[in-house]
Design a protein around this motif. Structure first.
Motif, PDB file in Angstrom:
ATOM      1  N   VAL A  87      -0.975   3.463   1.907  1.00  0.00           N
ATOM      2  CA  VAL A  87       0.472   2.584   1.825  1.00  0.00           C
ATOM      3  C   VAL A  87       0.347   1.196   2.490  1.00  0.00           C
ATOM      4  CG1 VAL A  87       3.067   2.500   2.091  1.00  0.00           C
ATOM      5  CG2 VAL A  87       1.743   4.649   1.349  1.00  0.00           C
ATOM      6  N   THR A  88       0.033   1.160   3.664  1.00  0.00           N
ATOM      7  CA  THR A  88       0.091  -0.122   4.518  1.00  0.00           C
ATOM      8  C   THR A  88      -0.704  -1.116   3.791  1.00  0.00           C
ATOM      9  OG1 THR A  88       0.606   1.000   6.534  1.00  0.00           O
ATOM     10  CG2 THR A  88      -0.192  -1.166   6.803  1.00  0.00           C
ATOM     11  N   VAL A  89      -1.917  -0.723   3.391  1.00  0.00           N
ATOM     12  CA  VAL A  89      -2.917  -1.581   2.707  1.00  0.00           C
ATOM     13  C   VAL A  89      -2.194  -2.206   1.445  1.00  0.00           C
ATOM     14  CG1 VAL A  89      -5.279  -1.718   1.919  1.00  0.00           C
ATOM     15  CG2 VAL A  89      -4.872  -0.585   3.992  1.00  0.00           C
ATOM     16  N   LEU A  90      -1.739  -1.131   0.829  1.00  0.00           N
ATOM     17  CA  LEU A  90      -1.351  -1.893  -0.641  1.00  0.00           C
ATOM     18  C   LEU A  90      -0.154  -2.685  -0.449  1.00  0.00           C
ATOM     19  CD1 LEU A  90      -1.985   1.246  -3.014  1.00  0.00           C
ATOM     20  CD2 LEU A  90      -3.653  -0.492  -2.457  1.00  0.00           C
ATOM     21  N   GLN A  91       0.689  -2.281   0.693  1.00  0.00           N
ATOM     22  CA  GLN A  91       1.924  -3.453   0.875  1.00  0.00           C
ATOM     23  C   GLN A  91       1.377  -4.593   1.519  1.00  0.00           C
ATOM     24  OE1 GLN A  91       4.292  -0.826   3.367  1.00  0.00           O
ATOM     25  NE2 GLN A  91       5.747  -0.594   1.714  1.00  0.00           N
ATOM     26  N   LYS A  92       0.587  -4.490   2.247  1.00  0.00           N
ATOM     27  CA  LYS A  92       0.489  -5.742   3.329  1.00  0.00           C
ATOM     28  C   LYS A  92      -0.789  -6.676   3.096  1.00  0.00           C
ATOM     29  CE  LYS A  92       3.346  -4.300   6.924  1.00  0.00           C
ATOM     30  NZ  LYS A  92       3.570  -3.497   8.001  1.00  0.00           N
ATOM     31  N   PHE A 134      -0.580   5.916  -9.162  1.00  0.00           N
ATOM     32  CA  PHE A 134      -0.328   4.682  -9.803  1.00  0.00           C
ATOM     33  C   PHE A 134      -0.139   3.402  -8.815  1.00  0.00           C
ATOM     34  CE2 PHE A 134       2.033   7.684 -12.826  1.00  0.00           C
ATOM     35  CZ  PHE A 134       1.040   7.203 -13.981  1.00  0.00           C
ATOM     36  N   GLY A 135      -0.609   3.618  -7.576  1.00  0.00           N
ATOM     37  CA  GLY A 135      -0.602   2.375  -6.492  1.00  0.00           C
ATOM     38  C   GLY A 135       0.709   2.604  -5.686  1.00  0.00           C
ATOM     39  N   TRP A 136       1.016   1.339  -5.290  1.00  0.00           N
ATOM     40  CA  TRP A 136       2.071   1.317  -4.300  1.00  0.00           C
ATOM     41  C   TRP A 136       2.413  -0.396  -4.517  1.00  0.00           C
ATOM     42  CZ3 TRP A 136       4.418   5.376  -1.926  1.00  0.00           C
ATOM     43  CH2 TRP A 136       5.333   5.432  -0.984  1.00  0.00           C
ATOM     44  N   ALA A 137       3.836  -0.700  -4.230  1.00  0.00           N
ATOM     45  CA  ALA A 137       4.236  -1.808  -4.160  1.00  0.00           C
ATOM     46  C   ALA A 137       4.032  -2.828  -5.261  1.00  0.00           C
ATOM     47  CB  ALA A 137       3.671  -2.470  -2.749  1.00  0.00           C
TER      48      ALA A 137
END
Ligand code: HEM
Length: 426
Positions: free
Chosen positions: A54-59, A349-352
């Protein structure tokens, strides 16, 4: 003496047939022993815990296509024309460029358009299943999971539905590049040819809109002017290619892997047969359990500490979605298939910012396809012990899924498409 590099945790091991058949042991080992792991073969960090994915996909930055110079240095200069197309695709861009492209594409998915597609999807699936029943046997991948999303994609774009076989072929070829770390020269030549074909196909479709406008994504992209400026023809083509591929290989693999998973869990299959209202949660659980996109990549745009490891600016990070989806810190008993699972916020489906905007359509396709297949192909069972998975490491899917079944009745279908002749179906 050069020190020997430990290969045991490298994601390259996904190329080994036993690991390809069941990559979840490798993911567990990574998650438990080195959740933010420097892969010496891929020259990238591999992240396997749910929270870190989640962190990687967000940031982290999505802007990760290689420059021509980098490609040449890696001996991959032949990929340059493909990378030029990828550079214009929203999936590989950050805001504000990403936001501009995405808003236009997402606008083409109006609820009324998805509602029209939904009624057609049921008919398309029924027509394809009728053909299997008439033939007395089926390969779920070739007969249902591959053509269904290709036909839906043609409709969604406003393209002639008869072109669905070309759309499927191009999609398979381009997916080779999206999902693989290694690029074999024979395949690169084939993919390049497909990219040229797709480019001229979409260029012609865009130009046709001027005299013969058809509702759909091509029209939406041609007529939209975000920030007061129209998209260029190259931007439209690149994002048509992305959306076309995004909508096909993933959905094909959801249905193929999903049916296999149900056959391997007869109690869960029975649950679904007894209670079709479970279809929405069944689709979510099948997406979590066998994620069609196993991993995606990002780049660190600054030095950052993740899970106690120092990631340097510019380094690549592979976020293993499918490992996060089996993380016991997030999901109870994660290796158990439970079609009634609640609190199932998976990462499939991924994130962010780049969360899949085709998710509502994919969910509908999955619910209709699983519902019709399990109800209409009765006593479904595997017709072969040997299962082969595509060599594609990122897009996980079966090459074929031959099944036996007791045929249910043929149902009338009015959807017209080349081989789906109404007379044949009645
Ligand atoms: C089971 C089916 C599907 C799965 C598992 C899936 C999965 C994903 C994932 C994981 C991402 C994010 C990738 C990343 O962040 O790097 C994504 C993005 C995307 N998907 Fe899907 N997808 C599916 C169906 C579809 C469909 C039906 C369409 C088209 C109608 C579509 C079009 C796209 C596009 C264009 C993006 C890029 C979005 C962006 O960059 O903002 N996908 N998908």
């Amino acid at each position: 003496m050069p020190t020997e590099i430990d290969t045991s945790l490298s994601l390259c091991r996904l190329l080994e047939p036993e690991i390809a058949a069941d990559p979840y042991h490798l993911y567990r080992e990574l998650r438990e022993s080195d959740p933010v792991f420097w892969d010496p073969f891929l020259h990238a960090w591999v992240v396997t815990r749910y929270a870190d994915v989640v962190t990687v996909l967000q940031k982290f930055s999505a802007d990760r296509t290689l420059s021509t110079e980098q490609l040449n240095n890696m001996g991959l200069g032949a990929l340059a024309p493909i990378v030029e197309v990828m550079k214009l695709q929203m999936l590989f861009r950050d805001p504000p460029y990403h936001t501009r492209l995405r808003s236009v594409c997402a606008n083409a998915f109006t609820p009324s358009r998805v509602a029209v597609l939904k009624s057609h999807i049921q008919e398309i699936v029924n027509g394809l299943i009728n053909r299997c029943i008439a033939a007395g046997s089926a390969d779920i991948v070739a007969d249902i999971a591959a053509p269904m999303p290709a036909i839906v994609t043609a409709e969604m774009f406003g393209l002639p539905v008869e072109d669905h076989e070309s759309l499927k072929k191009w999609s398979i070829d381009f997916a080779e590049i999206l999902g693989n770390f290694q690029h074999n020269p024979d395949r690169v030549a084939r993919v390049l040819e497909s990219v040229y074909e797709m480019t001229s196909y979409f260029r012609a479709a865009i130009r046709r809109q001027a005299t013969d406008p058809r509702e759909g994504l091509v029209n939406a992209l041609t007529t939209a002017a975000p920030d007061g400026t129209y998209l260029t023809e190259e931007e439209i083509i690149a994002n048509c290619i992305l959306t076309m591929i995004g909508g096909q290989e993933t959905t094909t693999n959801l249905i193929g892997s999903g049916i296999l998973t149900l056959l391997r869990h007869p109690d869960q299959l029975q649950l679904l047969l007894d209670d079709p209202s479970l279809l929405p949660s069944a689709v979510e659980e099948l997406l979590r359990y066998e994620s069609p996109i196993q991993h995606t990549a990002r780049v660190a745009h600054e030095d950052i500490n993740l899970g106690g490891k120092q990631i340097r600016r510019g380094q690549s990070v592979i976020a293993v979605i499918a490992a996060g989806n089996r993380d016991p810190e997030r999901f109870d008993d994660p290796d158990r298939l439970d079609l009634t699972r609640e609190n199932n916020r998976h990462l499939a489906f991924g994130w962010a910012a780049h969360f899949c905007f085709g998710a509502p359509l994919a969910r509908i396709e999955g619910q209709i396809a699983f519902g019709a297949l399990v109800q209409r192909l009765r006593n479904l069972e595997l017709a072969s012990d040997r299962l082969e998975w595509h060599e594609n490491l990122g897009l996980r899917g079966l090459c074929a899924l031959p099944v036996r079944f007791d045929p249910g009745p043929i149902v009338p279908v009015t959807y017209k498409l080349g081989f789906l002749k109404v007379g044949f179906l009645n």
